[in-house]
Design a protein around this motif. Structure first.
Motif, PDB file in Angstrom:
ATOM      1  N   GLN A 176      -4.319  -8.817 -12.851  1.00  0.00           N
ATOM      2  CA  GLN A 176      -4.937  -9.705 -11.854  1.00  0.00           C
ATOM      3  C   GLN A 176      -4.797  -9.188 -10.423  1.00  0.00           C
ATOM      4  O   GLN A 176      -4.805  -9.970  -9.474  1.00  0.00           O
ATOM      5  N   LEU A 177      -4.649  -7.885 -10.266  1.00  0.00           N
ATOM      6  CA  LEU A 177      -4.559  -7.333  -8.911  1.00  0.00           C
ATOM      7  C   LEU A 177      -5.677  -6.323  -8.648  1.00  0.00           C
ATOM      8  O   LEU A 177      -5.508  -5.364  -7.904  1.00  0.00           O
ATOM      9  N   THR A 178      -6.848  -6.559  -9.245  1.00  0.00           N
ATOM     10  CA  THR A 178      -7.964  -5.609  -9.111  1.00  0.00           C
ATOM     11  C   THR A 178      -8.372  -5.414  -7.659  1.00  0.00           C
ATOM     12  O   THR A 178      -8.547  -4.275  -7.195  1.00  0.00           O
ATOM     13  N   ASP A 179      -8.527  -6.508  -6.906  1.00  0.00           N
ATOM     14  CA  ASP A 179      -8.927  -6.404  -5.495  1.00  0.00           C
ATOM     15  C   ASP A 179      -7.846  -5.713  -4.663  1.00  0.00           C
ATOM     16  O   ASP A 179      -8.146  -4.929  -3.754  1.00  0.00           O
ATOM     17  N   VAL A 180      -6.595  -6.036  -4.961  1.00  0.00           N
ATOM     18  CA  VAL A 180      -5.469  -5.416  -4.254  1.00  0.00           C
ATOM     19  C   VAL A 180      -5.491  -3.911  -4.489  1.00  0.00           C
ATOM     20  O   VAL A 180      -5.328  -3.113  -3.561  1.00  0.00           O
ATOM     21  N   LEU A 181      -5.733  -3.525  -5.738  1.00  0.00           N
ATOM     22  CA  LEU A 181      -5.765  -2.109  -6.096  1.00  0.00           C
ATOM     23  C   LEU A 181      -6.903  -1.388  -5.366  1.00  0.00           C
ATOM     24  O   LEU A 181      -6.735  -0.273  -4.873  1.00  0.00           O
ATOM     25  N   ALA A 182      -8.061  -2.047  -5.257  1.00  0.00           N
ATOM     26  CA  ALA A 182      -9.216  -1.438  -4.578  1.00  0.00           C
ATOM     27  C   ALA A 182      -8.883  -1.117  -3.125  1.00  0.00           C
ATOM     28  O   ALA A 182      -9.315  -0.087  -2.586  1.00  0.00           O
TER      29      ALA A 182
ATOM     30  N   HIS B 273       0.796  -1.225   0.000  1.00  0.00           N
ATOM     31  CA  HIS B 273       0.000   0.000   0.000  1.00  0.00           C
ATOM     32  C   HIS B 273       0.833   1.282   0.000  1.00  0.00           C
ATOM     33  O   HIS B 273       0.350   2.336  -0.402  1.00  0.00           O
ATOM     34  N   ASP B 274       2.087   1.196   0.461  1.00  0.00           N
ATOM     35  CA  ASP B 274       2.927   2.400   0.512  1.00  0.00           C
ATOM     36  C   ASP B 274       4.029   2.394  -0.547  1.00  0.00           C
ATOM     37  O   ASP B 274       5.007   3.135  -0.431  1.00  0.00           O
ATOM     38  N   LEU B 275       3.872   1.556  -1.579  1.00  0.00           N
ATOM     39  CA  LEU B 275       4.883   1.491  -2.633  1.00  0.00           C
ATOM     40  C   LEU B 275       5.168   2.855  -3.234  1.00  0.00           C
ATOM     41  O   LEU B 275       6.288   3.147  -3.647  1.00  0.00           O
ATOM     42  N   GLY B 276       4.137   3.703  -3.318  1.00  0.00           N
ATOM     43  CA  GLY B 276       4.303   5.020  -3.925  1.00  0.00           C
ATOM     44  C   GLY B 276       5.316   5.888  -3.211  1.00  0.00           C
ATOM     45  O   GLY B 276       5.789   6.890  -3.771  1.00  0.00           O
ATOM     46  N   LYS B 277       5.699   5.516  -1.984  1.00  0.00           N
ATOM     47  CA  LYS B 277       6.700   6.290  -1.257  1.00  0.00           C
ATOM     48  C   LYS B 277       8.064   6.228  -1.933  1.00  0.00           C
ATOM     49  O   LYS B 277       8.968   6.990  -1.587  1.00  0.00           O
ATOM     50  N   ILE B 278       8.195   5.335  -2.903  1.00  0.00           N
ATOM     51  CA  ILE B 278       9.436   5.271  -3.685  1.00  0.00           C
ATOM     52  C   ILE B 278       9.670   6.595  -4.410  1.00  0.00           C
ATOM     53  O   ILE B 278      10.794   6.955  -4.734  1.00  0.00           O
ATOM     54  N   GLY B 279       8.572   7.343  -4.639  1.00  0.00           N
ATOM     55  CA  GLY B 279       8.679   8.614  -5.339  1.00  0.00           C
ATOM     56  C   GLY B 279       8.624   9.826  -4.433  1.00  0.00           C
ATOM     57  O   GLY B 279       8.592  10.965  -4.911  1.00  0.00           O
ATOM     58  N   ILE B 280       8.620   9.615  -3.114  1.00  0.00           N
ATOM     59  CA  ILE B 280       8.555  10.728  -2.157  1.00  0.00           C
ATOM     60  C   ILE B 280       9.970  11.053  -1.667  1.00  0.00           C
ATOM     61  O   ILE B 280      10.730  10.144  -1.316  1.00  0.00           O
ATOM     62  N   PRO B 281      10.369  12.323  -1.633  1.00  0.00           N
ATOM     63  CA  PRO B 281      11.732  12.679  -1.194  1.00  0.00           C
ATOM     64  C   PRO B 281      12.061  12.126   0.192  1.00  0.00           C
ATOM     65  O   PRO B 281      11.220  12.132   1.095  1.00  0.00           O
ATOM     66  N   ASP B 282      13.311  11.676   0.341  1.00  0.00           N
ATOM     67  CA  ASP B 282      13.746  11.084   1.612  1.00  0.00           C
ATOM     68  C   ASP B 282      13.540  12.025   2.794  1.00  0.00           C
ATOM     69  O   ASP B 282      13.178  11.592   3.884  1.00  0.00           O
ATOM     70  N   HIS B 283      13.794  13.335   2.590  1.00  0.00           N
ATOM     71  CA  HIS B 283      13.734  14.251   3.736  1.00  0.00           C
ATOM     72  C   HIS B 283      12.321  14.374   4.290  1.00  0.00           C
ATOM     73  O   HIS B 283      12.139  14.682   5.468  1.00  0.00           O
ATOM     74  N   LEU B 284      11.300  14.080   3.468  1.00  0.00           N
ATOM     75  CA  LEU B 284       9.927  14.084   3.986  1.00  0.00           C
ATOM     76  C   LEU B 284       9.624  12.791   4.727  1.00  0.00           C
ATOM     77  O   LEU B 284       8.981  12.798   5.773  1.00  0.00           O
ATOM     78  N   LEU B 285      10.088  11.666   4.177  1.00  0.00           N
ATOM     79  CA  LEU B 285       9.822  10.368   4.811  1.00  0.00           C
ATOM     80  C   LEU B 285      10.450  10.310   6.212  1.00  0.00           C
ATOM     81  O   LEU B 285       9.924   9.662   7.103  1.00  0.00           O
ATOM     82  N   ARG B 286      11.585  10.977   6.379  1.00  0.00           N
ATOM     83  CA  ARG B 286      12.332  10.861   7.639  1.00  0.00           C
ATOM     84  C   ARG B 286      12.260  12.128   8.492  1.00  0.00           C
ATOM     85  O   ARG B 286      12.991  12.261   9.467  1.00  0.00           O
TER      86      ARG B 286
ATOM     87  N   LEU C 160      -1.533   7.905  -5.139  1.00  0.00           N
ATOM     88  CA  LEU C 160      -1.703   7.859  -6.595  1.00  0.00           C
ATOM     89  C   LEU C 160      -0.533   7.146  -7.255  1.00  0.00           C
ATOM     90  O   LEU C 160      -0.715   6.403  -8.235  1.00  0.00           O
ATOM     91  N   LEU C 161       0.681   7.344  -6.705  1.00  0.00           N
ATOM     92  CA  LEU C 161       1.844   6.637  -7.249  1.00  0.00           C
ATOM     93  C   LEU C 161       1.702   5.130  -7.037  1.00  0.00           C
ATOM     94  O   LEU C 161       1.992   4.330  -7.929  1.00  0.00           O
ATOM     95  N   THR C 162       1.233   4.744  -5.844  1.00  0.00           N
ATOM     96  CA  THR C 162       0.984   3.324  -5.574  1.00  0.00           C
ATOM     97  C   THR C 162      -0.026   2.763  -6.570  1.00  0.00           C
ATOM     98  O   THR C 162       0.153   1.673  -7.118  1.00  0.00           O
ATOM     99  N   GLU C 163      -1.085   3.537  -6.793  1.00  0.00           N
ATOM    100  CA  GLU C 163      -2.136   3.090  -7.708  1.00  0.00           C
ATOM    101  C   GLU C 163      -1.575   2.859  -9.109  1.00  0.00           C
ATOM    102  O   GLU C 163      -1.920   1.880  -9.775  1.00  0.00           O
ATOM    103  N   ARG C 164      -0.703   3.749  -9.547  1.00  0.00           N
ATOM    104  CA  ARG C 164      -0.125   3.606 -10.884  1.00  0.00           C
ATOM    105  C   ARG C 164       0.778   2.378 -10.976  1.00  0.00           C
ATOM    106  O   ARG C 164       0.768   1.658 -11.962  1.00  0.00           O
ATOM    107  N   ILE C 165       1.559   2.137  -9.914  1.00  0.00           N
ATOM    108  CA  ILE C 165       2.475   0.987  -9.930  1.00  0.00           C
ATOM    109  C   ILE C 165       1.689  -0.324  -9.884  1.00  0.00           C
ATOM    110  O   ILE C 165       1.868  -1.209 -10.707  1.00  0.00           O
TER     111      ILE C 165
END
Length: 344
Positions: free
Chosen positions: A248-254, A206-219, A237-242
């Motif tokens: 076959q991940l429709t339920d996961v995406l929901a 669910h937090d995969l989109g954090k790959i696109g968030i700057p480190d200084h905000l995450l920490r 939204l980044l997670t949703e795109r990834i």
């Protein structure tokens, strides 16, 4: 088609060097390393900084043999450098760990290649300093090799989860707890095994989109400003795109795309209300909140379970689905308590 290689190189134990000798010495070392890596590259190679102490190289028209030659040259150049944090200090050795992924053997998209190179780097870092720290993504017997089986899609997601973990260790621990809580709530609500599986995967991703968030905000060790919160919210939204790019991940995406929606319609990213929010999203929202509240963060200590339960009750009907809250408090939490008691 043409061949291409991706190399991710990490300065081993650089945090220890930085913490011991200070950021000025650390910055000086990184500058020396960057210059040495640039000199070791061929004119057609592309090099850039990738994270705090990591560098990424893109090697066009390069097969496995060519990539290994470049990787070995990188190790040699860094081993030759003399790092002296202070004029009178002794020389401190720094070493690289390297992960290599090949196009098209290890992936055909940039996301796949980066995920595989990062997983290979993880294997290299686990090796003792006496060994050559270069790992190919498809090297037999490594965790990176497992990414190729049984489906490359899940392999890539696994690699991305590890990439996020490297940026922010809290995220992985939080995601594992959230997945556990979500599945238990799914069981309490007597959902199908397919839905429970979707909840587990969604919790982990669910937090995969954090790959696109700057480190200084995450920490950041304090509360985020409104502008920073706006940036942080983009991770959904980044997670949703990834995740949406995987079949076959429709339920996961929901579940993953809706865990920040609120029952009263004031959530994000779409402001859905009540049962407009998919069931799995409403479940994940509670698991996410309870996990986050009961874990230490840079800006606050973990809340006690009783305080977290009180928060759930106070936000029933506004943030959370009332039926989900009751099931979580009455059926899931006693079960987790029992498991804790057994472990003790």
């Amino acid at each position: 088609g043409e061949s291409l290689a991706i190399i991710i190189a990490d300065v081993d134990d650089f945090k220890l060097y930085n913490d011991t000798y200070g950021h000025l010495a650390g910055d000086s070392a990184l500058k020396s390393i960057a210059e040495a890596l640039s000199r070791a590259c061929r004119p057609t190679d592309i090099i850039g900084r990738y994270g705090g102490d990591e560098f990424m190289l893109i090697l066009p028209n390069t097969n496995e043999g060519g990539a290994l030659k470049v990787a070995e040259r990188l190790l040699e150049r860094i081993a030759q450098l003399q790092f002296r944090p202070e004029p009178e200090a002794e020389i401190i050795p720094l070493h690289l760990a390297i992960g290599v992924a090949l196009y098209p053997d290890d992936g055909t998209t940039k996301e796949e290649l980066i995920a595989h190179a990062d997983a290979a780097l993880y294997e290299s870092k686990a090796r003792p300093v006496t060994e050559k720290k270069i790992t190919l993504a498809h090297e037999e017997g490594t965790d990176a090799e497992l990414l190729r089986y049984p489906t490359s899609a899940f392999g890539v997601l696994h690699g991305l989860v590890r990439t996020v973990d490297r940026k922010d260790h809290y995220t992985k621990r939080h995601s594992e707890r959230e997945a556990e809580y979500a599945v238990l709530l799914g069981q309490a609500l007597k959902l199908s095994s397919q839905s429970q599986r979707a909840l587990r995967i969604a919790g982990l991703l669910h937090d995969l989109g954090k790959i696109g968030i700057p480190d200084h905000l995450l920490r950041k060790p304090g509360p985020l400003t409104e502008t920073e919160r706006s940036v942080m919210r983009q991770h959904v939204l980044l997670t949703e795109r990834i995740v949406g790019g995987v079949p076959q991940l429709t339920d996961v995406l929901a579940a993953a795309a809706n865990h920040h929606e609120r029952y009263d319609g004031s959530g994000y990213p779409r402001g859905l209300k009540g049962e407009e929010i998919p069931l799995l999203g409403r479940i994940l929202a509670i698991a996410d909140a309870f996990s986050a509240m009961t874990m230490d963060r840079p800006y606050r200590k973990a809340l006690s379970w009783s305080t977290a339960v009180q928060e759930l009750r106070q936000n029933t009907g506004t943030q959370f689905d009332p039926a989900m809250v009751e099931a979580f408090i009455n059926e899931v939490l006693p079960q987790i308590d029992q498991e804790k008691a057994k472990a003790a």
